[in-house]
Design a protein around this motif. Sequence first.
Motif, PDB file in Angstrom:
ATOM      1  N   UNK A  86       3.222   3.082  10.131  1.00 21.16           N
ATOM      2  CA  UNK A  86       3.564   2.180  11.231  1.00 21.16           C
ATOM      3  C   UNK A  86       3.999   2.964  12.467  1.00 21.16           C
ATOM      4  N   UNK A  87       3.603   2.427  13.630  1.00 16.65           N
ATOM      5  CA  UNK A  87       3.990   3.087  14.868  1.00 16.65           C
ATOM      6  C   UNK A  87       5.452   2.790  15.170  1.00 16.65           C
ATOM      7  N   UNK A  88       6.008   3.592  16.129  1.00 21.95           N
ATOM      8  CA  UNK A  88       7.401   3.385  16.518  1.00 21.95           C
ATOM      9  C   UNK A  88       7.606   1.956  17.016  1.00 21.95           C
ATOM     10  N   UNK A  89       8.671   1.311  16.578  1.00 25.03           N
ATOM     11  CA  UNK A  89       8.974  -0.050  16.989  1.00 25.03           C
ATOM     12  C   UNK A  89       8.379  -1.124  16.095  1.00 25.03           C
ATOM     13  N   UNK A 133       8.706  -6.574  13.809  1.00 25.29           N
ATOM     14  CA  UNK A 133       8.561  -7.423  12.630  1.00 25.29           C
ATOM     15  C   UNK A 133       9.839  -8.222  12.372  1.00 25.29           C
ATOM     16  N   UNK A 134      10.982  -7.598  12.595  1.00 26.46           N
ATOM     17  CA  UNK A 134      12.262  -8.250  12.368  1.00 26.46           C
ATOM     18  C   UNK A 134      12.461  -9.458  13.278  1.00 26.46           C
ATOM     19  N   UNK A 135      12.018  -9.307  14.531  1.00 26.59           N
ATOM     20  CA  UNK A 135      12.222 -10.376  15.509  1.00 26.59           C
ATOM     21  C   UNK A 135      10.987 -11.275  15.674  1.00 26.59           C
ATOM     22  N   UNK A 136      10.083 -11.200  14.733  1.00 24.10           N
ATOM     23  CA  UNK A 136       8.948 -12.115  14.718  1.00 24.10           C
ATOM     24  C   UNK A 136       7.894 -11.849  15.764  1.00 24.10           C
ATOM     25  N   UNK A 158       0.587  -4.922  14.329  1.00 32.10           N
ATOM     26  CA  UNK A 158      -0.749  -4.585  13.823  1.00 32.10           C
ATOM     27  C   UNK A 158      -0.593  -3.649  12.630  1.00 32.10           C
ATOM     28  N   UNK A 159      -1.166  -4.037  11.518  1.00 30.16           N
ATOM     29  CA  UNK A 159      -1.152  -3.189  10.322  1.00 30.16           C
ATOM     30  C   UNK A 159      -2.485  -2.459  10.240  1.00 30.16           C
ATOM     31  N   UNK A 160      -2.405  -1.156  10.292  1.00 33.23           N
ATOM     32  CA  UNK A 160      -3.617  -0.326  10.247  1.00 33.23           C
ATOM     33  C   UNK A 160      -4.131  -0.275   8.816  1.00 33.23           C
ATOM     34  N   UNK A 161      -5.391  -0.583   8.649  1.00 34.76           N
ATOM     35  CA  UNK A 161      -5.973  -0.595   7.312  1.00 34.76           C
ATOM     36  C   UNK A 161      -6.103   0.822   6.755  1.00 34.76           C
ATOM     37  N   UNK A 162      -6.129   0.906   5.451  1.00 36.18           N
ATOM     38  CA  UNK A 162      -6.281   2.196   4.768  1.00 36.18           C
ATOM     39  C   UNK A 162      -7.700   2.721   4.981  1.00 36.18           C
ATOM     40  N   UNK A 163      -7.858   3.921   5.566  1.00 33.30           N
ATOM     41  CA  UNK A 163      -9.192   4.488   5.777  1.00 33.30           C
ATOM     42  C   UNK A 163      -9.945   4.613   4.453  1.00 33.30           C
ATOM     43  N   UNK A 164     -11.262   4.456   4.530  1.00 38.08           N
ATOM     44  CA  UNK A 164     -12.077   4.434   3.304  1.00 38.08           C
ATOM     45  C   UNK A 164     -12.723   5.781   3.014  1.00 38.08           C
ATOM     46  N   UNK A 165     -12.339   6.804   3.744  1.00 34.95           N
ATOM     47  CA  UNK A 165     -12.952   8.118   3.528  1.00 34.95           C
ATOM     48  C   UNK A 165     -12.616   8.721   2.181  1.00 34.95           C
ATOM     49  N   UNK A 166     -11.456   8.343   1.648  1.00 32.89           N
ATOM     50  CA  UNK A 166     -11.009   8.851   0.348  1.00 32.89           C
ATOM     51  C   UNK A 166     -10.758   7.655  -0.557  1.00 32.89           C
ATOM     52  N   UNK A 167     -11.026   7.812  -1.830  1.00 33.42           N
ATOM     53  CA  UNK A 167     -10.816   6.728  -2.785  1.00 33.42           C
ATOM     54  C   UNK A 167      -9.351   6.300  -2.779  1.00 33.42           C
ATOM     55  N   UNK A 169       3.977   0.663   4.163  1.00 32.86           N
ATOM     56  CA  UNK A 169       3.934  -0.497   5.062  1.00 32.86           C
ATOM     57  C   UNK A 169       4.846  -1.629   4.596  1.00 32.86           C
ATOM     58  N   UNK A 170       5.573  -1.385   3.504  1.00 30.85           N
ATOM     59  CA  UNK A 170       6.474  -2.411   2.993  1.00 30.85           C
ATOM     60  C   UNK A 170       7.909  -2.206   3.469  1.00 30.85           C
ATOM     61  N   UNK A 171       8.283  -0.941   3.712  1.00 27.46           N
ATOM     62  CA  UNK A 171       9.658  -0.652   4.133  1.00 27.46           C
ATOM     63  C   UNK A 171       9.669   0.586   5.022  1.00 27.46           C
TER      64      UNK A 171
END
Length: 336
Positions: free
Chosen positions: A46-49, A54-57, A61-70, A16-18
């Motif tokens: 991240x979804x397409x686009x 993000x570039x154009x402000x 939506x950033x999808x959170x990391x699922x908690x099913x696995x450590x 989610x950083x690059x």
Amino acid sequence: MLDKINTRKALYEIAWRKPISRIVEEYGVTYRDFKKLCDDNQIPLPENGYWSKLKFGKPVVRVELPIGISENIKIELRVSKQAKEIQNVKSKFKNPRQIHPLVVKTKKYLINTNSYRASVFQAQHPKNLEILPIQTDSKLQKRALSFMNLLLSHMEERGMSIVFEYQGCYAELYNQTIKINLRQKYHRVKILDELSWPYQEYVKSEKLEFQIGSHAPKNWLDTNRRIIEERIPEILDNVEENLTYWRDIRKQQAIDEEKRRILEEKEKDIAREKALEQEKKTELFINAKNWKKAKNLRKYIKRVEEKESVNNQFDAKTIEWINWANEKADEIDPLT
């Protein structure tokens, strides 16, 4: 310095950083392998686009990391050898101390001919001359020779060699070959003449382009970010991957051909056995038939002999006939 990725959380953060395109380039992994690593560890991407927004402000939506696995589960994303080489290209890819004999020969040829001075589309690789395929103007010639010298040095370190066949220059490994070519990039430009009729003209650039393959060749072109000298590890990895692929294909073809040959031999053996069996069977029936004929013939001869004896006509002529008839019975009797 590349980020160290050894946990599920670290993988999520880098994803989610690059953009993935940058990740796979930096770490030297394929898109498929990176995507599979994320899927296996339930890492949302991240979804397409997403990056454009993000570039154009624009809101994203950033999808959170699922908690099913450590999130601290151990994973490993290794930096490939290729990526490491690219990171250290300036220190790692200094020109070899010696000039390769093929580079010397090619340089001498280029100095004494104008074949390579013209455009890429006029320049033709000299037939029957074992020189490197360089198609540039005089301005890029020195750099092109330097690139080839660097390329050949690292090819030989990997066990590759250059061969000349089919009026071309090829990289060889595992007894497999692939055509190579280095040329100055030309751009096709649309131009209007005095009467406003459009035509196309080819305008040379100051960029080098390296190609492998004969049909639909794969290209590496100078860009604003990287020159092709920096991509030699990537080029040679691709060459090795291609030649390894064809080595394995032809190895499998040889195995399949041997299996086919063995199968054909077995089928021939089966056919021969069937033919022999049929021949023996036919001979058996013929012999049985002839034995029966001989048996009946001897019965008939015996009856004739008895009749002639009863009629007192058992003379020399009769004896001669009986002997002749018995010979004929013996000829067809398989047991005599």
